[in-house]
Each structure stands twice: as C-alpha cells, then as structure tokens.
Design a protein around this motif. Structure first.
Motif, PDB file in Angstrom:
ATOM      1  N   HIS A 273       3.891  -4.917  -5.716  1.00 23.39           N
ATOM      2  CA  HIS A 273       5.188  -5.313  -5.151  1.00 23.39           C
ATOM      3  C   HIS A 273       5.220  -5.087  -3.646  1.00 23.39           C
ATOM      4  CE1 HIS A 273       6.740  -5.984  -9.138  1.00 23.39           C
ATOM      5  NE2 HIS A 273       6.196  -4.838  -9.493  1.00 23.39           N
ATOM      6  N   PHE A 274       5.608  -6.129  -2.923  1.00 28.97           N
ATOM      7  CA  PHE A 274       5.686  -6.073  -1.472  1.00 28.97           C
ATOM      8  C   PHE A 274       7.017  -5.474  -1.051  1.00 28.97           C
ATOM      9  CE2 PHE A 274       6.946  -7.769   2.618  1.00 28.97           C
ATOM     10  CZ  PHE A 274       5.815  -7.562   3.377  1.00 28.97           C
TER      11      PHE A 274
ATOM     12  N   LEU B  11       0.818  -1.212   0.000  1.00 28.71           N
ATOM     13  CA  LEU B  11       0.000   0.000   0.000  1.00 28.71           C
ATOM     14  C   LEU B  11       0.852   1.261   0.000  1.00 28.71           C
ATOM     15  CD1 LEU B  11      -2.780   1.413   0.336  1.00 28.71           C
ATOM     16  CD2 LEU B  11      -2.492   1.146   2.799  1.00 28.71           C
ATOM     17  N   GLU B  12       0.700   2.057  -1.046  1.00 26.23           N
ATOM     18  CA  GLU B  12       1.307   3.382  -1.085  1.00 26.23           C
ATOM     19  C   GLU B  12       0.169   4.394  -0.978  1.00 26.23           C
ATOM     20  OE1 GLU B  12       4.858   3.945  -3.646  1.00 26.23           O
ATOM     21  OE2 GLU B  12       4.114   2.089  -4.560  1.00 26.23           O
ATOM     22  N   LYS B  13      -0.208   4.643   0.261  1.00 20.77           N
ATOM     23  CA  LYS B  13      -1.389   5.440   0.581  1.00 20.77           C
ATOM     24  C   LYS B  13      -1.357   6.817  -0.072  1.00 20.77           C
ATOM     25  CE  LYS B  13      -3.891   5.118   4.773  1.00 20.77           C
ATOM     26  NZ  LYS B  13      -3.868   5.165   6.219  1.00 20.77           N
ATOM     27  N   ASN B  14      -2.451   7.135  -0.767  1.00 18.97           N
ATOM     28  CA  ASN B  14      -2.667   8.442  -1.386  1.00 18.97           C
ATOM     29  C   ASN B  14      -1.684   8.778  -2.510  1.00 18.97           C
ATOM     30  OD1 ASN B  14      -4.815   8.876   0.402  1.00 18.97           O
ATOM     31  ND2 ASN B  14      -3.430   9.741   1.925  1.00 18.97           N
ATOM     32  N   VAL B  15      -0.899   7.789  -2.934  1.00 16.18           N
ATOM     33  CA  VAL B  15       0.041   8.000  -4.033  1.00 16.18           C
ATOM     34  C   VAL B  15      -0.504   7.356  -5.304  1.00 16.18           C
ATOM     35  CG1 VAL B  15       2.378   7.501  -4.878  1.00 16.18           C
ATOM     36  CG2 VAL B  15       2.022   8.137  -2.479  1.00 16.18           C
ATOM     37  N   ALA B  16      -1.016   6.144  -5.136  1.00 15.44           N
ATOM     38  CA  ALA B  16      -1.559   5.394  -6.271  1.00 15.44           C
ATOM     39  C   ALA B  16      -2.702   4.526  -5.757  1.00 15.44           C
ATOM     40  CB  ALA B  16      -0.468   4.519  -6.894  1.00 15.44           C
TER      41      ALA B  16
END
Length: 172
Positions: free
Chosen positions: A139-140, A46-51
């Motif tokens: 990707h983790f 999770l790339e919050k609020n980026v993608a």
C-alpha cells in the motif's frame, strides 16, 4: 555515506564534461522523471526495518530505489551525451551500490530470517522481473514518502536539471 559523496563527485565531473543540447535534454528528462517516479513509489511503500518490503515495486525488484537512481543517472547521461561519461557511469554505478546492497541483505537476513530468504528466492536483486514475484500488494502512502524525505531528492533533481539547461544555454 560514501554513496552520497561519490555521487556528488560524479555529478561535478558530469557537469565539467557534459555537452547538453535541447535535444539531449528532451530525451533524457523523461528518464529522470521515470526514475524519480519509481523512487517515490518505492518510498511510499517502504516501512524500513518494520516489515519486509515485498509489495508494490518490491515485488519486481529487491532494490527499486536503486533502480530508480540508475534510471535517473541514465537520464542525465542522455542529457549530456558524452560516451566517456556513459562508460564511466556504467562501470561506477555497481561499484558504488553493490557493497550497500550486500550489506543491506546481510542485515535483512539477520532481522527477518527465513521469510527474507523466501523473498530472495522469488525477487531479483536489481533487474526487475516482468511479473511480480510476490502476491503482496504494498500500500502506497504519501506520509511514508515524506517520512523518507524524498522531497529532498525532488529539490536536488530540479537544481541538477536547471544546471544542465543552464549549461546548454551557456554553451550554445
């Protein structure tokens, strides 16, 4: 945050009314571990609020962190088998999480527009699909797990499991 306060209150009620045994702990603990494993996988992709998170576990359910929380909660319900606690859990979980999910969806619709709408059409809100709804890989990265402070959840779960075990030993 209301979720944290309500979860804490529910945890206190659980410990008051739970009736854990070695057997019930042995049955419930794998669920707690599985739920936390899902949370770790989710946090690590999770790339919050980026993608838009649409790979990894997010290809199966839009809310894998909350599904992980649900499975963790089920694990504790199994550990302290009391049918009233189980019923309360099944009734309260959606009341606690659905408003948060709806609020997040509104935010993500506004932020990501049509791309998020397409994601909504392909991936279910909560109950995971059998196959991925997207072809995104997701990707983790352990760095994301730590960035999202998932290690705090590990400490809390370890303390909660220890408390259940202690309750079982003291009640025997």
């Amino acid at each position: 945050n209301h979720r944290i306060a309500l979860s804490f209150a529910a945890g206190v009620l659980f410990f008051v009314f739970a009736c854990p045994t070695a057997w019930s702990i042995g049955l419930g603990l794998p669920l707690v571990v599985a739920g936390e494993a899902l949370r770790v996988w989710s946090s690590g992709t999770l790339e919050k609020n980026v993608a838009i998170a649409n790979g990894g576990p997010y290809a199966y359910t839009r809310n894998p962190l909350y599904v992980g929380n649900f499975v963790i909660g089920l694990g504790f319900i199994v550990m302290g088998p009391n049918p009233w606690l189980g019923l309360a859990y099944l009734l309260l979980f959606p009341l606690i999480y659905l408003p948060t999910v709806l609020e997040e969806e509104l935010f993500l619709r506004a932020k990501f527009g049509a791309a998020y709408e397409r994601y909504l059409d392909r991936v279910p809100r909560f109950f995971p699909r059998w196959g991925p709804g997207t072809d995104a890989v997701g990707h983790f990265r352990w760095g994301l797990v730590m960035f999202h402070r998932e290690h705090r959840t590990w400490y809390g779960l370890a303390a909660a499991v220890a408390a259940v075990v202690a309750r079982s030993v003291l009640s025997a």
